[in-house]
Structures are given as C-alpha cells and as structure tokens.
Design a protein around this motif. Structure first.
Motif, PDB file in Angstrom:
ATOM      1  N   GLU A   1      43.475  32.206  31.374  1.00  0.00           N
ATOM      2  CA  GLU A   1      42.778  31.043  31.938  1.00  0.00           C
ATOM      3  C   GLU A   1      43.270  29.760  31.278  1.00  0.00           C
ATOM      4  OE1 GLU A   1      38.321  29.060  31.889  1.00  0.00           O
ATOM      5  OE2 GLU A   1      38.524  31.183  31.404  1.00  0.00           O
TER       6      GLU A   1
ATOM      7  N   TYR B   1      47.074  29.131  32.141  1.00  0.00           N
ATOM      8  CA  TYR B   1      47.253  28.615  33.496  1.00  0.00           C
ATOM      9  C   TYR B   1      46.782  27.167  33.606  1.00  0.00           C
ATOM     10  CZ  TYR B   1      48.676  32.964  35.786  1.00  0.00           C
ATOM     11  OH  TYR B   1      49.368  34.062  36.198  1.00  0.00           O
TER      12      TYR B   1
ATOM     13  N   ASN C   1      48.772  23.428  41.887  1.00  0.00           N
ATOM     14  CA  ASN C   1      47.640  24.030  42.599  1.00  0.00           C
ATOM     15  C   ASN C   1      47.549  25.528  42.353  1.00  0.00           C
ATOM     16  OD1 ASN C   1      46.801  21.589  43.667  1.00  0.00           O
ATOM     17  ND2 ASN C   1      47.999  21.833  45.535  1.00  0.00           N
ATOM     18  N   TYR C   2      48.700  26.193  42.368  1.00  0.00           N
ATOM     19  CA  TYR C   2      48.729  27.631  42.111  1.00  0.00           C
ATOM     20  C   TYR C   2      48.173  27.939  40.727  1.00  0.00           C
ATOM     21  CZ  TYR C   2      50.516  32.264  41.054  1.00  0.00           C
ATOM     22  OH  TYR C   2      50.607  33.575  40.668  1.00  0.00           O
TER      23      TYR C   2
ATOM     24  N   ARG D   1      46.189  26.119  38.826  1.00  0.00           N
ATOM     25  CA  ARG D   1      44.742  25.809  38.760  1.00  0.00           C
ATOM     26  C   ARG D   1      43.921  26.949  39.388  1.00  0.00           C
ATOM     27  NH1 ARG D   1      46.225  20.638  40.735  1.00  0.00           N
ATOM     28  NH2 ARG D   1      46.545  19.288  38.953  1.00  0.00           N
ATOM     29  N   ARG D   2      44.406  27.439  40.534  1.00  0.00           N
ATOM     30  CA  ARG D   2      43.702  28.534  41.209  1.00  0.00           C
ATOM     31  C   ARG D   2      43.678  29.774  40.326  1.00  0.00           C
ATOM     32  NH1 ARG D   2      44.953  32.907  43.943  1.00  0.00           N
ATOM     33  NH2 ARG D   2      47.176  32.484  44.141  1.00  0.00           N
ATOM     34  N   LYS D   3      44.817  30.070  39.681  1.00  0.00           N
ATOM     35  CA  LYS D   3      44.885  31.241  38.805  1.00  0.00           C
ATOM     36  C   LYS D   3      43.967  31.074  37.592  1.00  0.00           C
ATOM     37  CE  LYS D   3      47.380  34.308  38.901  1.00  0.00           C
ATOM     38  NZ  LYS D   3      47.150  35.692  39.276  1.00  0.00           N
TER      39      LYS D   3
ATOM     40  N   ASP E   1      41.153  29.348  37.482  1.00  0.00           N
ATOM     41  CA  ASP E   1      39.795  29.560  37.996  1.00  0.00           C
ATOM     42  C   ASP E   1      39.533  31.039  38.268  1.00  0.00           C
ATOM     43  OD1 ASP E   1      39.403  26.815  37.906  1.00  0.00           O
ATOM     44  OD2 ASP E   1      39.682  26.528  40.072  1.00  0.00           O
ATOM     45  N   GLU E   2      40.530  31.719  38.813  1.00  0.00           N
ATOM     46  CA  GLU E   2      40.398  33.146  39.125  1.00  0.00           C
ATOM     47  C   GLU E   2      40.132  33.951  37.857  1.00  0.00           C
ATOM     48  OE1 GLU E   2      43.012  35.894  41.880  1.00  0.00           O
ATOM     49  OE2 GLU E   2      43.995  35.589  39.935  1.00  0.00           O
TER      50      GLU E   2
ATOM     51  N   ASP F   1      36.651  33.477  36.680  1.00  0.00           N
ATOM     52  CA  ASP F   1      35.755  34.279  37.526  1.00  0.00           C
ATOM     53  C   ASP F   1      35.834  35.763  37.157  1.00  0.00           C
ATOM     54  OD1 ASP F   1      34.985  31.986  38.872  1.00  0.00           O
ATOM     55  OD2 ASP F   1      36.271  32.360  40.613  1.00  0.00           O
TER      56      ASP F   1
ATOM     57  N   ASP G   1      49.110  38.688  43.753  1.00  0.00           N
ATOM     58  CA  ASP G   1      49.708  37.421  43.332  1.00  0.00           C
ATOM     59  C   ASP G   1      51.134  37.617  42.845  1.00  0.00           C
ATOM     60  OD1 ASP G   1      47.645  35.759  44.001  1.00  0.00           O
ATOM     61  OD2 ASP G   1      46.821  35.619  41.987  1.00  0.00           O
TER      62      ASP G   1
END
Length: 149
Positions: free
Chosen positions: A23, A26, A40-41, A43-45, A47-48, A51, A138
């Motif tokens: 986290e 990334y 963007n990729y 940031r999404r990773k 956040d993932e 989660d 991914d």
C-alpha cells in the motif's frame, strides 16, 4: 490458541504486513510516476491493498480474536515486497512498474503458500482466494502498462 492455529495466524499476519508495505509502495509510486495512467494505476493498487487488509483484519479478529499488527513477523528473510530505497532509484516509470510486477508475483506466491499449507475457515479461504485472483488478474493486465512512456 493451538500451535497450528498460531502458525496460520502468523502467515496471515505476514500477508497483512506485506500488503501494508505494498500500500505504501504503491502510494509512493503514484507520487513519482510521470505517466498519468500509471499514477492512476498505482493509486488504485494502493487503495486495493488497504481494502485487502481491512477485510483480512476483520476475518482474523472474527476467527482468532487477537492478532499482532505491530510485531515483527518470522518466516521469509526476503521481503516479498518493495524495498523503498531500491524501488525509487531513478524514479523511472518502467523501473517502478517492473518492481510492482516483482512484488505482485511474490504476493501471489505467498497467498498460494497459505492456501496450500493450511485448512482455512471457509470465509478466510474465500477471501484469500479472491485477493490472490485479483492480484493475479492485475499481473495479467499490467503488461499493457509496461509500454507507457
């Protein structure tokens, strides 16, 4: 907690720790990436992975009451995720992407080891399989990002 359960919890805590590292890695990669798509990729990773940890933490507490989120974890000497110092040498998008791929491959391997070595409670088994599948997906997708300049 019996020895077998303690070993399983230790392995799952290792996944928590490595996902925390991922986290942060990334998030840092998103800050340093030059490509908007790669930012963007990453940031999404990030956040993932946050989660993933929230879900796994809830499962661990529900099934094992106590978990150690601050201790050092035994097991692999090799950190299965990004060493921030080497990860950002050069701050090149391609190097960051390659390091992300390496880290995700290590993560998939660790998830597989947990699944192979243990009889997990159904909910945890389902969660671990889902998270592993998402990381693997991914990895399959990330190849297209390698061509970004």
């Amino acid at each position: 907690m019996d020895t077998r359960s303690k070993e399983l919890v230790d392995q799952l805590e290792e996944i928590l720790e490595k996902n925390r590292d991922a986290e942060k890695g990334y998030a840092k990669a998103a800050e340093n990436a030059k490509s908007h798509g790669l930012q963007n990729y990453f940031r999404r990773k990030s956040d993932e992975r946050r989660d993933f940890n929230n879900q796994l933490r809830r499962m661990l507490v529900a099934n094992y009451d106590e978990i150690d989120e601050n201790g050092s974890f035994t097991g692999s000497i090799h950190r299965a995720w990004m060493d921030v110092k080497s990860f950002f040498s050069g701050n090149e998008d391609e190097a960051m992407l390659e390091e992300a791929i390496r880290g995700d491959k290590a993560a998939v391997k660790e998830y597989e080891e947990v699944l192979e070595d243990n009889v997990l409670p159904v909910a945890i088994d389902t969660l671990i399989r889902d998270q592993k599948a998402r990381i693997q997906s991914d990895l399959n997708t990330i190849k297209s990002l390698e061509d970004l300049e």
